[in-house]
Design a protein around this motif. Sequence first.
Motif, PDB file in Angstrom:
ATOM      1  N   GLU A  10       0.792  -1.223   0.000  1.00  0.00           N
ATOM      2  CA  GLU A  10       0.000   0.000   0.000  1.00  0.00           C
ATOM      3  C   GLU A  10       0.832   1.285   0.000  1.00  0.00           C
ATOM      4  O   GLU A  10       0.544   2.197  -0.760  1.00  0.00           O
ATOM      5  N   SER A  11       1.818   1.386   0.845  1.00  0.00           N
ATOM      6  CA  SER A  11       2.534   2.658   1.011  1.00  0.00           C
ATOM      7  C   SER A  11       3.661   2.803  -0.016  1.00  0.00           C
ATOM      8  O   SER A  11       4.099   1.829  -0.633  1.00  0.00           O
ATOM      9  N   GLU A  12       4.134   4.024  -0.157  1.00  0.00           N
ATOM     10  CA  GLU A  12       5.275   4.290  -1.043  1.00  0.00           C
ATOM     11  C   GLU A  12       6.491   3.469  -0.604  1.00  0.00           C
ATOM     12  O   GLU A  12       7.205   2.919  -1.431  1.00  0.00           O
TER      13      GLU A  12
END
Length: 86
Positions: A10-12
């Motif tokens: 999900e996150s960078e």
Amino acid sequence: MAEYVIKPMESEAEIDGKGYVHYRSWHETYTGLIDGAYLKWHTLEKCNAIAHRWPDHLLVAKDGEKVVVGGIITDKAVKYTKTNKA
């Protein structure tokens, strides 16, 4: 005791972690087996770009905040924790 979490990417940081695992695994596995020019072309930046281009339906395995496995392909991203004695 190490605790691994397998979760949707999900996150960078998770996407970049997947790119790093992709890059590192290719260089560790294929050095000396395939043309070195291809591995030289296969940069961390290119692996990160691929990870950012196709982030859907992928899971990552994390040890704390560190991505240790990236790019587990699934049609259903299910979050679970597995405790593993290291």
